[in-house]
Design an enzyme around this catalytic site. Structure first.
Site: not given
Ligand code: EPZ
Length: 427
Positions: A22-23, A123, A128, A313, A405
């Site tokens: 998915k991701n 969410c 996020r 995850d 999802r």
């Molecule tokens: C991706 O989310 C995945 N989703 C998530 O999977 C996964 O948990 C996550 O990466 C971490 O591996 C998809 O790929 C669609 P991040 P993403 O940006 O990209 C902070 C699932 O269950 N951050 O790596 O949103 C954020 O708050 C989902 O399949 C900022 O501060 O995750 C978090 O604490 C859930 N500013 C950390 O970084 C930003 O601009 C990591 O988030 C972006 C992120």
């Protein structure tokens, strides 16, 4: 709304086909915006989020054609063609349903010179933010405006010069948006402390197949030499490492043994390492991963981290498994601020878990009993299914749209290996 009814106690045994990730799919699909030529993805999972993203792409005038696979088979072949883009706006009512829509911002900006995307909002697992997405695009020369809940990104005259960006926090999504922007910039861009998740490698491999010039693939320092245009490609989505890890936990908690057909051991190395420490026997080969219970489950301390660390995850699913370990395990969640939503529901099934901030203490082995439980976020919902498979009696899981999802035909896959699980319409 549907619900799932599970009667625990069956030992899982057999083979589960693992679907496309998915991701990975959610970042590969928007790459269609980067070229006028057709881009075909194979092994796309049949998931609500993928359907949602396809619908979003049609909003921009992109044609999508599903072909190849028969309905009963897993995976789908879809061709996207963005020869003409009729809108550069991703509207609120679509983005709010699927926050990964923010991943159209970079490629739309790179192709059309501008993009307007509704802010995705938070969410269940955290607020996020997308500040790193925006800072990376600004580093490449984009002008960013936040107005009325929308992000508007524009290229300066003459196009994006490209530039360097050092991520203060590892961000999968921001790395993906940055990559899909830099590939069409005028100059060279460099990303430091970029995410290294296998889904990022999948994205780099697709972009390279489309003609992009990316160095350092798989490392946290990426150099992208912008090119004038990208061409179409046909690409197979990687296997879903989180789906595979989830079913490994399901097999383990029932004392069973399951072959995860198509799973990629390298992508799920941190999960395999954790499962081996918990006492499971794991075999890896080119076509998949086999997981077998091997005596008592051992308490194990786990801390989530960006790849190659333990995937956040997988935290909820491993916590369920550890409720049956003979002793106390400490789990630390370092990525998201609110990713213990499964704890109160697991407690209602008899688990002994206490939390302190981002640390959870799991005391086992707990006698799990079936209960009526509520799904919250995608992975928390899967952790309830895993616990239900080992619980005494019947568990009903409501709001399973969260599961749909991220897990393709979940109950069918579990039925394949002997689980007593049914999907019924909610009264
Ligand atoms: C991706 O989310 C995945 N989703 C998530 O999977 C996964 O948990 C996550 O990466 C971490 O591996 C998809 O790929 C669609 P991040 P993403 O940006 O990209 C902070 C699932 O269950 N951050 O790596 O949103 C954020 O708050 C989902 O399949 C900022 O501060 O995750 C978090 O604490 C859930 N500013 C950390 O970084 C930003 O601009 C990591 O988030 C972006 C992120």
């Amino acid at each position: 709304m549907d619900k799932l009814i599970i009667r625990g106690g069956n030992r899982l045994s057999g083979t589960i086909p693992i679907s496309g990730a998915k991701n990975a799919a959610l970042t590969l699909i928007p790459c269609a915006l980067l070229t006028e030529e057709p881009m075909t993805l194979r092994n796309l999972p049949r998931l609500a989020d993928i359907d949602g993203f396809q619908h979003l792409m049609t909003q921009f005038g992109i044609s999508t054609e599903i072909h190849g696979k028969r309905a009963e088979e897993f995976g789908r072949v879809v061709t996207f063609e963005a020869s003409r883009i009729t809108s550069t706006v991703a509207p609120y009512d679509l983005v709010r349903k699927m926050r990964a829509s923010i991943l159209v911002l970079g490629p739309m900006l790179a192709r059309m010179g501008e993009a307007t995307v509704s802010m995705p909002g938070g969410c269940a697992i955290g607020n996020r933010p997308i500040d790193l997405h925006l800072k990376a695009l600004e580093a490449f020369g984009a002008e960013i405006e936040l107005t009325q809940g929308y992000v508007k990104a524009m290229q300066p005259d003459g196009g994006l010069p490209g530039g360097d960006f050092d991520f203060p926090v590892v961000s999968v999504g921001a790395t993906e948006n940055a990559l899909m922007t830099a590939v069409l910039a005028n100059g060279t861009s460099r990303l430091f402390n970029a995410a290294r998740e296998p889904e990022i490698v999948d994205l780099c491999n697709l972009l390279s197949a489309m003609g992009a010039e990316i160095e350092g693939i798989g490392t946290s320092d990426l150099t992208i030499h912008g090119v004038d245009r990208l061409h179409g490609a046909t690409y197979r989505v990687m296997a879903d490492r989180i789906e595979a890890g989830s079913y490994a936990c399901a097999a383990a908690i029932t004392g069973g043994e399951v072959r995860l057909e198509g799973a990629n051991a390298h992508d799920m190395a941190s999960t395999i390492h954790a499962l081996r420490n918990i006492g499971l026997h794991i075999e890896e080969d080119k076509k998949g991963v086999s997981v077998a219970a091997n005596g008592a489950l051992k308490p194990t301390d786990l801390t989530t981290a960006p790849f190659p660390g333990l995937a956040t995850d997988m935290q909820a699913q491993l916590m369920s498994l550890l409720t049956k370990a003979e002793g106390t395990s400490v789990l630390k969640e370092t990525i998201f601020e609110n990713r213990f939503m499964h704890v109160p529901e697991l407690a209602r099934m008899g688990a002994d878990i206490s939390t302190e901030g981002r640390t959870a203490i799991v005391k086992g082995p707990a006698d799990l009993t079936g209960a009526e439980v509520m799904a919250t976020d995608l992975r928390a919902s899967m952790s309830l299914i895993i616990a239900a498979l080992a619980a005494e009696g019947e568990t009903t899981v409501r709001r399973i749209y969260h599961l749909d999802r991220g897990y393709e035909r979940l109950e069918e896959k579990l039925q394949l290996v002997g689980a007593d699980i049914q999907r019924v319409g909610d009264d």
